[in-house]
Every structure is written in C-alpha cells, then in structure tokens.
Enzyme design. Structure first.
Site, PDB file in Angstrom:
ATOM      1  N   TYR A 128      -9.427  14.598  -5.898  1.00 60.57           N
ATOM      2  CA  TYR A 128      -8.509  14.219  -6.971  1.00 60.57           C
ATOM      3  C   TYR A 128      -7.804  15.368  -7.534  1.00 60.57           C
ATOM      4  CZ  TYR A 128      -7.588  11.448 -11.041  1.00 60.57           C
ATOM      5  OH  TYR A 128      -6.975  10.706 -12.009  1.00 60.57           O
TER       6      TYR A 128
ATOM      7  N   ASP B 111       0.910  -1.144  -0.062  1.00 62.17           N
ATOM      8  CA  ASP B 111       0.000  -0.052  -0.052  1.00 62.17           C
ATOM      9  C   ASP B 111       0.856   1.309   0.151  1.00 62.17           C
ATOM     10  OD1 ASP B 111      -1.345   2.283   0.529  1.00 62.17           O
ATOM     11  OD2 ASP B 111      -2.639   1.198   2.290  1.00 62.17           O
TER      12      ASP B 111
ATOM     13  N   ALA C  17      -5.145  16.678  -5.516  1.00 63.24           N
ATOM     14  CA  ALA C  17      -3.899  15.919  -5.580  1.00 63.24           C
ATOM     15  C   ALA C  17      -3.037  15.615  -6.724  1.00 63.24           C
ATOM     16  CB  ALA C  17      -4.606  14.161  -5.065  1.00 63.24           C
ATOM     17  N   LYS C  18      -3.926  15.753  -7.768  1.00 66.22           N
ATOM     18  CA  LYS C  18      -3.287  15.830  -9.116  1.00 66.22           C
ATOM     19  C   LYS C  18      -2.468  17.009  -9.174  1.00 66.22           C
ATOM     20  CE  LYS C  18      -4.022  11.738 -10.633  1.00 66.22           C
ATOM     21  NZ  LYS C  18      -2.934  10.502 -10.142  1.00 66.22           N
TER      22      LYS C  18
HETATM   23  N1  LIG Z   1      -7.895   6.527 -16.650  1.00 67.08           N
HETATM   24  C1  LIG Z   1      -7.949   7.739 -16.734  1.00 67.08           C
HETATM   25  O1  LIG Z   1      -8.576   8.422 -17.608  1.00 67.08           O
HETATM   26  C2  LIG Z   1      -6.802   8.626 -15.946  1.00 67.08           C
HETATM   27  C3  LIG Z   1      -6.597   9.790 -16.401  1.00 67.08           C
HETATM   28  C4  LIG Z   1      -5.494  10.648 -15.635  1.00 67.08           C
HETATM   29  C5  LIG Z   1      -5.018  10.109 -14.785  1.00 67.08           C
HETATM   30  N2  LIG Z   1      -5.062   9.051 -14.413  1.00 67.08           N
HETATM   31  C6  LIG Z   1      -4.206   8.410 -13.371  1.00 67.08           C
HETATM   32  O2  LIG Z   1      -3.532   7.375 -13.873  1.00 67.08           O
HETATM   33  C7  LIG Z   1      -3.089   6.269 -12.772  1.00 67.08           C
HETATM   34  C8  LIG Z   1      -3.597   5.060 -13.280  1.00 67.08           C
HETATM   35  O3  LIG Z   1      -4.840   4.956 -13.546  1.00 67.08           O
HETATM   36  P1  LIG Z   1      -5.736   3.905 -14.195  1.00 67.08           P
HETATM   37  O4  LIG Z   1      -6.854   4.466 -14.809  1.00 67.08           O
HETATM   38  O5  LIG Z   1      -4.792   2.919 -14.777  1.00 67.08           O
HETATM   39  O6  LIG Z   1      -6.414   3.390 -12.700  1.00 67.08           O
HETATM   40  P2  LIG Z   1      -6.980   1.666 -12.413  1.00 67.08           P
HETATM   41  O7  LIG Z   1      -7.847   1.999 -11.351  1.00 67.08           O
HETATM   42  O8  LIG Z   1      -7.090   0.833 -13.494  1.00 67.08           O
HETATM   43  O9  LIG Z   1      -5.567   1.275 -11.616  1.00 67.08           O
HETATM   44  C9  LIG Z   1      -5.028   1.811 -10.424  1.00 67.08           C
HETATM   45  C10 LIG Z   1      -4.355   0.724  -9.792  1.00 67.08           C
HETATM   46  O10 LIG Z   1      -3.729   1.307  -8.601  1.00 67.08           O
HETATM   47  C11 LIG Z   1      -3.785   0.292  -7.473  1.00 67.08           C
HETATM   48  N3  LIG Z   1      -3.785   1.050  -6.188  1.00 67.08           N
HETATM   49  C12 LIG Z   1      -4.916   1.822  -5.669  1.00 67.08           C
HETATM   50  N4  LIG Z   1      -4.411   2.225  -4.437  1.00 67.08           N
HETATM   51  C13 LIG Z   1      -3.181   1.617  -4.186  1.00 67.08           C
HETATM   52  C14 LIG Z   1      -2.458   1.769  -2.909  1.00 67.08           C
HETATM   53  N5  LIG Z   1      -2.806   2.429  -1.982  1.00 67.08           N
HETATM   54  N6  LIG Z   1      -1.163   1.196  -3.131  1.00 67.08           N
HETATM   55  C15 LIG Z   1      -0.772   0.554  -4.290  1.00 67.08           C
HETATM   56  N7  LIG Z   1      -1.589   0.376  -5.505  1.00 67.08           N
HETATM   57  C16 LIG Z   1      -2.816   1.012  -5.442  1.00 67.08           C
HETATM   58  C17 LIG Z   1      -4.983  -0.277  -7.911  1.00 67.08           C
HETATM   59  O11 LIG Z   1      -5.331  -1.519  -7.161  1.00 67.08           O
HETATM   60  C18 LIG Z   1      -5.011  -0.475  -9.405  1.00 67.08           C
HETATM   61  O12 LIG Z   1      -4.577  -1.589  -9.846  1.00 67.08           O
HETATM   62  C19 LIG Z   1      -3.868   6.962 -11.645  1.00 67.08           C
HETATM   63  O13 LIG Z   1      -3.086   7.731 -10.849  1.00 67.08           O
HETATM   64  C20 LIG Z   1      -4.808   7.805 -12.088  1.00 67.08           C
HETATM   65  O14 LIG Z   1      -5.403   8.712 -11.171  1.00 67.08           O
HETATM   66  C21 LIG Z   1      -6.169   8.183 -14.804  1.00 67.08           C
END
Ligand SMILES: NC(=O)c1ccc[n+]([C@@H]2O[C@H](COP(=O)([O-])OP(=O)(O)OC[C@H]3O[C@@H](n4cnc5c(N)ncnc54)[C@H](O)[C@@H]3O)[C@@H](O)[C@H]2O)c1
Length: 253
Positions: free
Chosen positions: A154, A63, A157-158
C-alpha cells in the site's frame, strides 16, 4: 464549453466512504457525477443521495484494474452523462501484512487497484479532457506513502500515485488539465473499521487511540477529504497542479 454547461465528474470507489462523500460533494458543487464501484447495485445509495438533492448521477459497475471495463465505463459515461472532465481516482483496497508474510498476490492486488486503476482511468478520461481543454484529476494517496509498518504494498502504491500525479500534471498541463494528490491521514470509514477488526480492537477504541496521535485530537471524516477534493476539482484551482496535500489533522514527519 459554455459557463452554463454542467461538468461531468467520475469518482471511483464511490459506493461508500471517502468516494461516496466526494461524489455527493461534487454534485452539490453542480457536477453531474458518475458513481463507479465494483458492483453497480452498491452505487445506488450514493446515486439516490445525489438525485434526492436535485442532482444528476449515474451508477456504473466497473473494476478499475480491468482495462476493457474501464474503457467501457468511460464510453458509457460519455454517452449517458456527458464527456467527463473531472476524475477522482479513489478506489482502493488494503492487503496489509508484514513483508515476510506478504503474498505476491496481496502485492499485485494492491498495485492493480490503486496504481494500474488510476493509470487506466486517467488514460481513458484524458481524451475528453484534452478535447474540452479543461480537466481536473485528483488521485487519493495516503499518509502511508511516507512508509508504514505492515503496508509495503500500500505504501509503495500510494507513493507511486504521487509520481503518477506529478507526471500527469507535466504532460497534460498544456491542455488545461491539472492533476493533484490528496493524501489522507486516519479517516473513519469501512477501510479503517476493517483494520481495527484485523488487529482485534473495537472501532471506537481504535479511533480514540488514533486521535491521541493527531494534533487536532480527532480522526478525520470522509467530508474532510471531500472538501479538499472539491477545491482541487474547482475551476478556481487552475494554477494549482502536481501538488500533494496531506489532510491529516496535522503535519506528518
Ligand atoms: N480511510 C482512510 O483512513 C484512508 C487514509 C488514506 C487514504 N485512503 C484512501 O482513500 C480511498 C478511499 O478509502 P475509504 O476509506 O473510503 O475505503 P473504503 O474501503 O470504505 O471504500 C473503497 C471503495 O473502493 C471500492 N473498490 C475497491 N476495489 C475496487 C476496484 N477494483 N474497482 C472499483 N472500485 C473498487 C470498494 O468497493 C469500496 O466501495 C482509498 O484509495 C484509500 O486507500 C483512505
């Protein structure tokens, strides 16, 4: 380090989505990759994809918001895979709600995973980077950093990750370490699928609606983001630091 030695990359949240695509991509670039996610067993698919292609990978349950778990994970990675000098802070969660309905716990969860997680991981890995006089840190920001309805936690944070990135770039630059942010727009993953479900739309319709608002007229894929991260983590990007790259199919406001 000799030029033949393999660099070790750490990718958080790499069991699926953008993190998994990034881990696979960095392995294809010749990195040994530590695949971190909450549940070690959930990392198996990503690790198998890498090893099936002839790469080296290690599944690590951690985590990222837990200080002791982060240090233990980095110590284990250094012992079993080698000293990590590439870090991708990708782990993330959503707890969307309008301000008046947002609980303090939803605020804290998002801050802890994205911001505290990236801080703890960067702090744990920097020693190895400084020792190696080489490092690459990439933090996943988002188009939401510019402000997005229903995401005060969010978005904050971002945006915070962009400040963290620029400060890491300034503090660690003299040790050969760069830090950059990749800020995705809409990427088709479980995260956006969950948002579609929350707003009561089918995922296909949700993506089609999003695509009409994007200049290239499609939503992004995890590989679109992995490609940008591969650039920033490469040896050739050593003079690019403290930057935020929006990868969103067009410019944002
Ligand atoms: N999908 C989008 O449109 C998008 C857009 C902008 C930014 N992002 C960012 O990109 C990153 C990946 O997004 P995604 O869409 O692949 O998300 P996702 O939800 O598919 O995957 C996120 C992963 O992070 C893991 N995770 C969550 N909390 C955790 C913790 N405390 N410790 C370790 N692992 C943890 C989850 O188990 C999951 O496998 C994130 O930071 C997200 O905010 C995504």
């Amino acid at each position: 380090m000799s030029t033949t030695e393999q660099r070790v990359a750490v990718v958080t949240g790499a069991a699926r989505g953008i993190g998994a695509a990034t881990a696979v991509r960095l392995a294809a670039e010749g990195r040994a990759v530590a695949v971190i996610d909450l549940d070690e067993a959930a990392c198996k698919d990503t690790v198998e994809q890498i090893t099936a292609a002839g790469g080296r990978a290690l599944a690590v349950g951690c985590d990222v918001s837990d200080e002791a778990q982060v240090q233990a994970a980095i110590d284990r990675i250094a012992a079993e895979l080698g000293a990590p000098t590439i870090l991708v802070n990708n782990a993330g969660v959503l707890r969307d709600n309008l301000l008046f309905k947002m609980s303090a716990s939803d605020w804290d969860t998002v801050m802890n995973v994205h911001l505290r997680g990236a801080f703890l991981m960067s702090r744990a890995v920097q020693k190895h980077m400084v020792d190696a006089k080489f490092g690459r840190i990439v933090n996943l920001s988002s188009s939401s950093a510019l402000g997005n309805r229903g995401q005060v936690n969010y978005a904050a944070a971002k945006a915070g990750l962009q400040g963290l990135t620029k400060t890491l770039a300034k503090e660690l630059g003299k040790f050969g370490v760069t830090a950059n942010s990749v800020a995705p727009g809409f990427i088709a993953t479980d995260m956006t699928a969950a948002t579609a479900e929350r707003v009561g739309m089918g995922f296909d319709d949700f993506q089609a609606a999003a695509a009409t608002q994007i200049p290239v007229q499609r939503v992004g894929t995890p590989d679109d983001i992995a490609n940008a991260i591969a650039f920033f983590t490469g040896d050739a990007a050593g003079f690019v630091s403290g930057q935020v790259l929006y990868v969103a199919g067009g410019p944002l406001n």
